[in-house]
Write a protein that holds these residues in place. Sequence first.
Motif: not given
Length: 433
Positions: A148-153, A394-397, A420-423
């Motif tokens: 299911e989507k979204p594919l990744s968290l 978008a969520n990181i921004a 990059n720490g939120l990747l």
Amino acid sequence: MMKNSKNTISRRQFVSNAAALSAFLILPRHVLGGRGYTAPSDQVSLGFIGAGRQGLSLQKSFLPQEQAKIVAACDVYDSKTAHFCKQVDAYYAARSGQSAYKACAPFHHFTELLDRKDIDAVVIATPDHWHAAMVVRAAAAGKDIYCEKPLSLTIAEGRAMVNAVAKHKRVLQTGSMQRSRPEFRQTAELVRNGLIGDIKNIKVSIGGPPVPYNLPEETVPADLDWPLWLGPNDYVHYNHQLNPVIGDSIWGRWRDFKGLGGGDITDWGAHMFDIVQWALDMDHSGPVEITPPNGKDVQHLTMRYANGVVMTHEDFGKKHAIQFNGTAGTIEVQRGKLVTQPENLIAQLSGNLPKRVYHSDHHHADFLQAVKKRSKPVADVETGHRSATVGNLANIAFELGTPLRWDPEKERFENNNAANGLLSRKMKADWAV
């Protein structure tokens, strides 16, 4: 020498018997098993991981597919597994004319289901915080995957899923089923063929980012394995709104909260950002700049692609919709509705246009065909990862509140350690990817 008539046959008899046997062996399947009969060897055996509301919706889509058979299901909520399997068995019993039919084996833990060698593919319909751990392990177990989507968290989890599917030569279809609907396919072809001119800007009307978990604590039901529901995540207390019982009118609200989902930005974004990516031919790339709103000169979260196209997260008066604005026209698309200016644009798609996109009329049948052909489906793993990435960017921004520059090839932010720490995120060791 005298032939023994009891133990020998003439050459003519042998040829005649062999011809009769050959004719029997090459009879078409519908003669042997009835019109529409599909031999078990030609069916894709499916195991469902997640038997809740979305799992039941997918069940209804896969059950009528003659090229598939649901043989197992699991859920951390035992009553959901039992309900799911009861429905599967009832469907096959009615179709076969048998009063008692047991086809669906119930499991509690998804690893037990993956251990079954007779399962060809799995359908993953769990909360997002489980997707990566399950996909990576399903691929290693030799299963093809509908997830299911979204594919990744997170973006790092998405890349881990892409790598696992490639390493083990698996087929993965992302549940971004709008790619199998005509209004969205037509939108992609209108944009790609320049029928509204050069794209000036794109507006995507969806909800916002997730919030910190704030539901009150409740008693965990006896047949719900709450630690297993949490899986890779640190402990949060139970509330029924995260995992409603079958028949509850609400959808599970886990997607609303950080660490469990990405809010509407990744929920509906996995549909709407996905169509933007498709229309712009960006299935292997993404935006390069992301600027959150600042209440001054930037009113909406804004993304820019390397080709200059600007996309905003903006309510333009239609819910869960996209507006493409070009130098020669506009497109507004949402489920079941496509409006263009000029009005005759859709008619032009019947012509001999140079740019066509993958044509799928049924998202789940498309997955099954890809499994059989060992080909890429309409929303393969790289596509699903890249579309989920847009929502995650978008969520990181939103979280950092600062403009970001993104390198879609390296999948890193430029000169921003915090971003990059939120990747990626912290995951329990047993379920890390």
